[in-house]
Design a protein around this motif. Sequence first.
Motif, short mmCIF file in Angstrom:
data_model
loop_
_atom_site.label_atom_id
_atom_site.label_comp_id
_atom_site.label_asym_id
_atom_site.label_seq_id
_atom_site.Cartn_x
_atom_site.Cartn_y
_atom_site.Cartn_z
N GLU A 293 0.84 -1.19 0.00
CA GLU A 293 0.00 0.00 0.00
C GLU A 293 0.88 1.25 0.00
O GLU A 293 1.75 1.42 0.85
N GLU A 294 0.64 2.12 -0.98
CA GLU A 294 1.36 3.38 -1.15
C GLU A 294 2.86 3.18 -1.34
O GLU A 294 3.67 4.05 -0.99
N VAL A 295 3.26 2.05 -1.87
CA VAL A 295 4.67 1.78 -2.16
C VAL A 295 4.83 1.51 -3.65
O VAL A 295 4.21 0.60 -4.19
N ASP A 296 5.62 2.32 -4.32
CA ASP A 296 5.83 2.15 -5.75
C ASP A 296 6.81 1.01 -6.01
O ASP A 296 7.64 0.66 -5.16
N ASP A 297 6.73 0.47 -7.22
CA ASP A 297 7.64 -0.60 -7.67
C ASP A 297 7.67 -1.76 -6.69
O ASP A 297 8.72 -2.34 -6.39
N CYS A 298 6.50 -2.11 -6.16
CA CYS A 298 6.34 -3.19 -5.18
C CYS A 298 5.27 -4.15 -5.70
O CYS A 298 4.26 -3.72 -6.27
N VAL A 299 5.50 -5.43 -5.51
CA VAL A 299 4.57 -6.45 -6.00
C VAL A 299 4.05 -7.27 -4.82
O VAL A 299 4.83 -7.92 -4.12
N PRO A 300 2.73 -7.28 -4.55
CA PRO A 300 2.18 -8.08 -3.46
C PRO A 300 1.75 -9.46 -3.95
O PRO A 300 1.52 -9.68 -5.14
N CYS A 301 1.62 -10.39 -3.01
CA CYS A 301 1.07 -11.71 -3.32
C CYS A 301 0.48 -12.29 -2.04
O CYS A 301 0.81 -11.85 -0.94
N THR A 302 -0.39 -13.26 -2.16
CA THR A 302 -1.15 -13.74 -1.00
C THR A 302 -1.02 -15.24 -0.76
O THR A 302 -1.82 -15.82 -0.03
N GLU A 303 -0.03 -15.87 -1.36
CA GLU A 303 0.22 -17.29 -1.09
C GLU A 303 1.41 -17.41 -0.14
O GLU A 303 2.29 -16.55 -0.10
N LYS A 304 1.46 -18.48 0.62
CA LYS A 304 2.56 -18.70 1.56
C LYS A 304 3.90 -18.73 0.82
O LYS A 304 4.07 -19.45 -0.15
N ASN A 305 4.85 -17.92 1.29
CA ASN A 305 6.20 -17.85 0.71
C ASN A 305 6.18 -17.58 -0.80
O ASN A 305 7.00 -18.10 -1.55
N CYS A 306 5.24 -16.73 -1.21
CA CYS A 306 5.08 -16.45 -2.64
C CYS A 306 6.05 -15.40 -3.15
O CYS A 306 6.23 -15.25 -4.36
N ASN A 307 6.68 -14.65 -2.25
CA ASN A 307 7.47 -13.48 -2.68
C ASN A 307 8.93 -13.82 -2.95
O ASN A 307 9.85 -13.22 -2.39
N VAL A 308 9.14 -14.78 -3.82
CA VAL A 308 10.50 -15.12 -4.24
C VAL A 308 10.86 -14.30 -5.48
O VAL A 308 10.00 -13.74 -6.15
N SER A 309 12.15 -14.21 -5.76
CA SER A 309 12.57 -13.51 -6.97
C SER A 309 11.92 -14.21 -8.17
O SER A 309 12.01 -15.43 -8.30
N PRO A 310 11.25 -13.46 -9.04
CA PRO A 310 10.50 -14.10 -10.12
C PRO A 310 11.39 -14.79 -11.14
O PRO A 310 12.51 -14.34 -11.42
N THR A 311 10.89 -15.87 -11.68
CA THR A 311 11.57 -16.57 -12.75
C THR A 311 11.29 -15.85 -14.07
O THR A 311 10.16 -15.48 -14.36
N ALA A 312 12.33 -15.64 -14.85
CA ALA A 312 12.16 -14.93 -16.12
C ALA A 312 11.28 -15.74 -17.07
O ALA A 312 11.53 -16.91 -17.32
#
Length: 486
Positions: A293-312
């Motif tokens: 919320e109110e943070v630019d260039d940020c990606v949220p997610c709602t699964e357990k341990n979902c915030n890993v570096s994305p695979t290209a």
Amino acid sequence: MKIVCILIVLTTLFGHSKGAVANCKAKADATVQNPGEVTFAADNANCGEGGADFCSRPKIVAGAFLTDGVKWGCGACGTPDNCVTCTSDNCNIDAVTCWNTAAQSDGDAVYCTGTEQQCKRPKVDSAGVFTGGDDNWGCGVCNTEENCVNCDNPGDECNVKTEKGGTHTCHNYKQAESVWVKDTDPSTASHTCYTEGGAGCKMPAEQYVGETFNVCGSTCPGDATEETCRGCDEQNCNDRDSADVFMCKKGDGDADITLESPSVFCTDSCTRPAVAYGKVVDANVGYGCGDCEEVDDCVPCTEKNCNVSPTAENSHQCFGWEWDASTKWTAGDLKDCQAGEGEQKCSMPKTAEADQDEADIDAALGGCGPCAADKSETCTTTAPGQNKEGTHQCHTWEWKSADNEWEYSKATINCYTGTSEETKKCSLPKDRSKETGFVATGACSKCGTDTTANANCMDSAPGENSGPRVLFSLLALALPIFYALL
């Protein structure tokens, strides 16, 4: 003769060993079975010439004497476990015996005198360690229940150290290379806790910094935070693998976070920095708990341990560009690009070949992605697949289901199919209201040879495959014919 006399004397002095007690109490009325009501024979029980090793009486359990294999008097009972023994004359009185220290060896049990025929002991913590003080051992009732426990069922030695208010089990955790992990060894995976010292369990996050961790009880240690420790109220509730336990990866924005990276406890959402073309957009945006919320260039997610570096993952195509000091920037074939959270754009040199420099576009991306903000004078950002000079230009066409007709683009795009004047062609639908018979992706070339697939397709000159121009061209062709017929 002297030798014989000496032997007689020695035999008299040492030949007959005697027991520790000479007399023990004997019950006068055999029918009395309730503690506190026993009367004893006046002469008690004489243990004979050799004495006895100890006196015995029935054990008191839950406020009553046991009756099976017991006796009042000298020596062992028929069922020794059902009796209490003592080693002084007439010691087997009608009184409860209690443990007097935590050691609880045979000599530590004491008879309670007076009216307080009750035992007490210190409280234990959740790990089973006595914490209430030594003065809370022995006979009597507790002065305060804050650190002392009375026997639920008064009786001999009821304040045993193994009687600790019941137990429950919790999952065990251990450190492995400075990270707290769930213990999977069958012999140590489950830990027994003493409920009296605290119900429930707790679990450490992988990033908990303490050197030790007690899983018993639901109260987390003082050096833990909400992210590094989580307590719960049931037996074996401290399972980090459970779907009910929500966790996120945590780390700096420029860290390479994988599923193997340590996690922390969170509520219901995780965050990570946005990644465009393989690079973190803003390294100040980290990995952790929250909702962006109110943070630019940020990606949220709602699964357990979902915030890993994305695979290209491939997102679009651009023409590749390579730098050579002698030939400058040279365009190659179309290649796959990975935009991630970035715009799906391409880039190409803007300046003439003689003025080009290696820094004009990002050499690592080689045509993928938009131009850098400070390269507007030397770099051009284009749509996907448009980052080199085309052989000719055409309008594109798109079927609009809501309007049930084909619609052309106002602007033209670069096309790369022309190698001769014959191939520098465009195409468009004959009947805009008919979806079939026209292939929109072929607008940069003349119609295909499959008559069925291209039944609604017609060719045009470069840049003239839009509605108004085609209409004008058709009229220009039709009017001379019309006048000739007049």
